[in-house]
Design a protein around this motif. Structure first.
Motif, PDB file in Angstrom:
ATOM      1  N   PRO A 163       0.820  -1.219   0.000  1.00 39.98           N
ATOM      2  CA  PRO A 163       0.000   0.000   0.000  1.00 39.98           C
ATOM      3  C   PRO A 163       0.852   1.266   0.000  1.00 39.98           C
ATOM      4  N   ALA A 164       0.259   2.341  -0.455  1.00 34.72           N
ATOM      5  CA  ALA A 164       0.869   3.681  -0.435  1.00 34.72           C
ATOM      6  C   ALA A 164       2.170   3.732  -1.239  1.00 34.72           C
ATOM      7  N   ASN A 165       2.183   3.010  -2.369  1.00 35.24           N
ATOM      8  CA  ASN A 165       3.323   3.080  -3.312  1.00 35.24           C
ATOM      9  C   ASN A 165       4.645   2.664  -2.693  1.00 35.24           C
ATOM     10  N   ASN A 166       4.584   1.692  -1.797  1.00 36.10           N
ATOM     11  CA  ASN A 166       5.794   1.114  -1.223  1.00 36.10           C
ATOM     12  C   ASN A 166       6.008  -0.288  -1.771  1.00 36.10           C
ATOM     13  N   ARG A 167       7.191  -0.820  -1.486  1.00 39.57           N
ATOM     14  CA  ARG A 167       7.551  -2.175  -1.910  1.00 39.57           C
ATOM     15  C   ARG A 167       8.080  -2.939  -0.703  1.00 39.57           C
ATOM     16  N   LEU A 168       7.988  -4.245  -0.763  1.00 41.75           N
ATOM     17  CA  LEU A 168       8.696  -5.050   0.233  1.00 41.75           C
ATOM     18  C   LEU A 168       9.573  -6.042  -0.539  1.00 41.75           C
ATOM     19  N   LEU A 169      10.878  -5.806  -0.457  1.00 45.10           N
ATOM     20  CA  LEU A 169      11.846  -6.641  -1.165  1.00 45.10           C
ATOM     21  C   LEU A 169      12.255  -7.784  -0.253  1.00 45.10           C
ATOM     22  N   VAL A 170      12.225  -8.998  -0.793  1.00 47.42           N
ATOM     23  CA  VAL A 170      12.613 -10.175  -0.017  1.00 47.42           C
ATOM     24  C   VAL A 170      13.818 -10.818  -0.692  1.00 47.42           C
ATOM     25  N   PHE A 171      14.874 -11.008   0.086  1.00 46.39           N
ATOM     26  CA  PHE A 171      16.108 -11.602  -0.433  1.00 46.39           C
ATOM     27  C   PHE A 171      16.495 -12.822   0.400  1.00 46.39           C
ATOM     28  N   SER A 172      17.289 -13.676  -0.229  1.00 47.63           N
ATOM     29  CA  SER A 172      17.914 -14.772   0.512  1.00 47.63           C
ATOM     30  C   SER A 172      19.421 -14.658   0.309  1.00 47.63           C
ATOM     31  N   LYS A 173      20.159 -14.882   1.416  1.00 54.00           N
ATOM     32  CA  LYS A 173      21.615 -14.733   1.330  1.00 54.00           C
ATOM     33  C   LYS A 173      22.262 -16.070   0.950  1.00 54.00           C
ATOM     34  N   ALA A 174      23.134 -15.997  -0.006  1.00 51.25           N
ATOM     35  CA  ALA A 174      23.835 -17.218  -0.420  1.00 51.25           C
ATOM     36  C   ALA A 174      24.940 -17.525   0.576  1.00 51.25           C
TER      37      ALA A 174
END
Ligand code: SAM
Length: 202
Positions: free
Chosen positions: A191-202
């Motif tokens: 919502p509200a023009n945001n993002r949620l970035l999800v990463f995994s560490k190698a």
């Protein structure tokens, strides 16, 4: 003291929780960078009781985070440690010499300067466990464009306050993340023009 309060945290905490509850389902020990008021830590700690949630921020914000913690029953949320991204992350970020297996930060990368964004990813590379999950929430630009007029106005407001702040280009973030050993798993529209970035560490 009166507890600090962020309306944005109240608005975004449930949509963020929906994603964290899946991404952190098998995590044990989360480090939050830039806990701010502490509202997110209290809420996520209450709803994700399997986690130890370590708050952190500049020392100036600890009083407010502690004020929220003093009224909380979430025993799994830990008192803030001082992490200033200008400095190396303290050794105490490791419990029983085990590195954190998860990291969460919200609305920090557009506040801190670009050299500190670089240090943030260096900190992840140096401090987080193999296969750690990393969640980064906030606004980002795509292909050099703001995703909304409100984000463009927000960027002007940020830069007026501090020239070093500003909404970051996702491409630059992904390049830094990759050099820190992070693979992008998901890029959630929030919502509200945001993002949620999800990463995994190698
Ligand atoms: C906009 S606030 C976001 C707070 C909270 N995560 C939220 O979503 O409401 C930015 C946060 O970055 C923190 N911050 C600013 N400079 C920092 C630095 N050099 N190292 C670590 N945190 C920093 C601030 O203290 C503040 O808590």
């Amino acid at each position: 003291m009166n507890k600090p309060f962020s309306q944005a945290c109240e608005n975004n905490k449930r949509p963020i929780l929906d994603i964290l509850s899946k991404v952190f389902s098998r995590s044990e020990h989360v480090l939050e960078i830039g806990s701010g008021t502490g509202q997110h830590a209290i809420f996520f700690g209450q709803h994700l009781p399997h986690l130890i949630w370590q708050t952190s921020d500049l020392a100036i914000n600890h009083k407010g985070i502690n004020a929220w913690l003093n009224e909380s029953t979430a025993a799994n949320v830990q008192r803030p440690i001082a992490i200033d991204l200008n400095d190396a992350w303290p050794e105490s970020t490791h419990t029983n010499n085990q590195p954190f297996d998860a990291l969460y930060t919200a609305n920090t990368l557009h506040i801190i300067s670009w050299p500190l964004v670089i240090k943030f990813f260096r900190g992840i590379a140096d401090n987080l466990a193999y296969q750690a999950s990393v969640c980064i929430y906030g606004p980002f630009n795509y292909q050099g464009q703001f995703t909304s007029e409100s984000n463009a106005n927000f960027d002007l407001w940020l830069k007026d306050r501090d020239q070093r702040s500003g909404i970051r280009d996702i491409e630059d973030i992904l390049t830094l993340a990759s050099s820190a050993g992070l693979s992008l798993i998901d890029d959630h529209d929030m919502p509200a023009n945001n993002r949620l970035l999800v990463f995994s560490k190698a």
